[in-house]
Design a protein around this motif. Structure first.
Motif, PDB file in Angstrom:
ATOM      1  N   LYS A 117       0.860  -1.336   0.214  1.00 17.31           N
ATOM      2  CA  LYS A 117       0.117  -0.208  -0.013  1.00 17.31           C
ATOM      3  C   LYS A 117       0.892   1.292   0.041  1.00 17.31           C
ATOM      4  CE  LYS A 117      -4.041   2.193   2.163  1.00 17.31           C
ATOM      5  NZ  LYS A 117      -3.222   3.633   2.068  1.00 17.31           N
ATOM      6  N   GLY A 121      -0.081   1.926  -3.330  1.00 17.96           N
ATOM      7  CA  GLY A 121      -1.282   2.338  -3.159  1.00 17.96           C
ATOM      8  C   GLY A 121      -2.358   1.067  -3.209  1.00 17.96           C
ATOM      9  N   TYR A 122      -1.972   0.123  -3.711  1.00 16.89           N
ATOM     10  CA  TYR A 122      -2.832  -1.182  -3.760  1.00 16.89           C
ATOM     11  C   TYR A 122      -3.280  -1.712  -2.657  1.00 16.89           C
ATOM     12  CZ  TYR A 122      -2.119  -1.169  -9.051  1.00 16.89           C
ATOM     13  OH  TYR A 122      -2.331  -0.788 -10.516  1.00 16.89           O
ATOM     14  N   ILE A 123      -4.299  -1.916  -2.516  1.00 16.45           N
ATOM     15  CA  ILE A 123      -4.936  -2.720  -1.158  1.00 16.45           C
ATOM     16  C   ILE A 123      -5.241  -4.337  -1.677  1.00 16.45           C
ATOM     17  CG2 ILE A 123      -6.881  -2.955   0.313  1.00 16.45           C
ATOM     18  CD1 ILE A 123      -5.553  -0.059   0.331  1.00 16.45           C
ATOM     19  N   ASP A 160     -12.064  -3.640  -6.989  1.00 17.52           N
ATOM     20  CA  ASP A 160     -12.266  -2.780  -5.932  1.00 17.52           C
ATOM     21  C   ASP A 160     -12.002  -1.228  -6.225  1.00 17.52           C
ATOM     22  OD1 ASP A 160     -11.792  -1.333  -3.397  1.00 17.52           O
ATOM     23  OD2 ASP A 160     -11.063  -3.167  -2.405  1.00 17.52           O
ATOM     24  N   SER A 161     -12.997  -0.417  -6.027  1.00 16.91           N
ATOM     25  CA  SER A 161     -12.566   1.024  -6.517  1.00 16.91           C
ATOM     26  C   SER A 161     -11.421   1.351  -5.803  1.00 16.91           C
ATOM     27  CB  SER A 161     -14.084   1.900  -5.731  1.00 16.91           C
ATOM     28  OG  SER A 161     -14.033   1.783  -4.621  1.00 16.91           O
ATOM     29  N   ARG A 162     -11.012   1.101  -4.550  1.00 14.11           N
ATOM     30  CA  ARG A 162      -9.834   1.796  -4.011  1.00 14.11           C
ATOM     31  C   ARG A 162      -8.575   1.444  -5.096  1.00 14.11           C
ATOM     32  NH1 ARG A 162     -10.219  -0.942   1.578  1.00 14.11           N
ATOM     33  NH2 ARG A 162     -10.569  -2.774   0.281  1.00 14.11           N
ATOM     34  N   ASN A 163      -8.488   0.115  -5.777  1.00 16.72           N
ATOM     35  CA  ASN A 163      -7.329  -0.257  -6.688  1.00 16.72           C
ATOM     36  C   ASN A 163      -7.537   0.363  -8.090  1.00 16.72           C
ATOM     37  OD1 ASN A 163      -6.145  -1.626  -4.620  1.00 16.72           O
ATOM     38  ND2 ASN A 163      -7.568  -3.201  -5.137  1.00 16.72           N
ATOM     39  N   GLN A 164      -8.742   1.499  -8.375  1.00 20.32           N
ATOM     40  CA  GLN A 164      -8.881   1.724  -9.539  1.00 20.32           C
ATOM     41  C   GLN A 164      -7.832   3.183  -9.699  1.00 20.32           C
ATOM     42  OE1 GLN A 164     -10.879   0.713 -12.012  1.00 20.32           O
ATOM     43  NE2 GLN A 164     -11.455  -0.875 -10.295  1.00 20.32           N
ATOM     44  N   ASN A 167      -7.533   6.759  -7.615  1.00 21.03           N
ATOM     45  CA  ASN A 167      -7.956   6.399  -6.228  1.00 21.03           C
ATOM     46  C   ASN A 167      -6.879   5.836  -5.578  1.00 21.03           C
ATOM     47  OD1 ASN A 167     -10.641   7.317  -7.078  1.00 21.03           O
ATOM     48  ND2 ASN A 167     -11.266   5.004  -7.235  1.00 21.03           N
ATOM     49  N   ARG A 168      -5.833   5.438  -6.028  1.00 24.76           N
ATOM     50  CA  ARG A 168      -4.776   4.642  -5.332  1.00 24.76           C
ATOM     51  C   ARG A 168      -3.976   5.879  -4.595  1.00 24.76           C
ATOM     52  NH1 ARG A 168      -1.634   2.685  -8.481  1.00 24.76           N
ATOM     53  NH2 ARG A 168      -2.308   2.807 -10.326  1.00 24.76           N
ATOM     54  N   LYS A 169      -3.509   5.876  -3.522  1.00 25.27           N
ATOM     55  CA  LYS A 169      -2.587   6.813  -2.697  1.00 25.27           C
ATOM     56  C   LYS A 169      -1.544   6.139  -2.232  1.00 25.27           C
ATOM     57  CE  LYS A 169      -6.881   9.344  -1.906  1.00 25.27           C
ATOM     58  NZ  LYS A 169      -7.641   9.965  -0.607  1.00 25.27           N
TER      59      LYS A 169
END
Length: 228
Positions: A117, A121-123, A160-164, A167-169
């Motif tokens: 992460k 940034g990937y979950i 997963d929208s967090r991995n788009q 959106n990744r941080k």
């Protein structure tokens, strides 16, 4: 951080000078002279480098993260997440998996998810049905140093929208300039061969993984044959 990564590339880095390091100046490693007896009883000497960063209550220095990206919308199949990062010791940009040191009190699996992460940034999640999700304790170069690593296999759900994208941080340190990219698992060997031809250095963990996959492909019948 996104601005930093869009402005600078690992290819912009270069070594400007090299000089011997005085004893006591090092913050990360130390050199040691080892006296030992060989199997015949003869006394011998060995020169070794040792890390000074291993957590007190851990036998593991670091983790490498084998992150497989699964995108249900992709027709190319699963892909492997890799990184480009300049390494002064070889004066080249290397092709690596995400990796990092284990913090005090962390287990390897937790460290792997955290490092992934922070650097990308990937979950991700660790598959519970994967026999080799947490690999062996591997010694990187036992003829030279005591450094060791555990390779942790994780899955990244691209639905997963967090991995788009966007959106990744990532949470990179000021000294880290890392470029992430992916290669299809079924074409990993060819992709790495092209990168090597372009002048990139292939990290041993990445190269070994690719070679193992090629061996499995060649001897697939042997590996899948049911025991008698």
């Amino acid at each position: 951080m996104a601005d930093k990564m869009s402005t600078y590339s690992p290819l912009d880095a270069k070594v400007t000078s090299v000089e011997p390091m005085k004893p006591g100046d090092s913050k990360w490693i130390t050199l040691k002279k080892i006296t030992y007896k060989d199997p015949s009883g003869k006394q011998r000497l060995w020169e070794s480098a040792e890390r000074m960063t291993r957590s007190k209550n851990s036998e593991v220095d670091a983790v490498g993260v084998v992150a497989v990206l699964n995108d249900p919308k992709s027709s190319k199949g699963p892909s492997l997440l890799l990184q480009k990062q300049f390494r002064p010791a070889v004066d080249k940009v290397t092709i690596e998996v995400p990796s990092g040191l284990i913090d005090e009190g962390e287990d390897p699996a937790t460290a792997a998810l955290r490092e992934l992460k922070e650097e990308t940034g990937y979950i991700a999640t660790i598959p519970g049905d994967a026999k080799a999700a947490e690999g062996f304790l591997m010694f990187n170069d036992p003829g030279f140093c005591n450094t060791n690593t555990k390779m942790i296999f994780v899955e990244v759900d691209m639905s997963d929208s967090r991995n788009q994208e966007g959106n990744r941080k990532p949470e990179l340190e000021d000294s880290e300039y890392i470029e992430c990219f992916t290669v299809p698992l079924d074409n990993m060997w060819n992709e790495l061969a092209q990168l090597e031809e372009q002048g990139f250095a292939i990290d041993a963990r990445v190269g070994t993984l690719a070679q193992g996959m090629e061996m499995a492909r060649k001897w697939k019948e042997v590996f899948t044959k049911s025991p008698a």
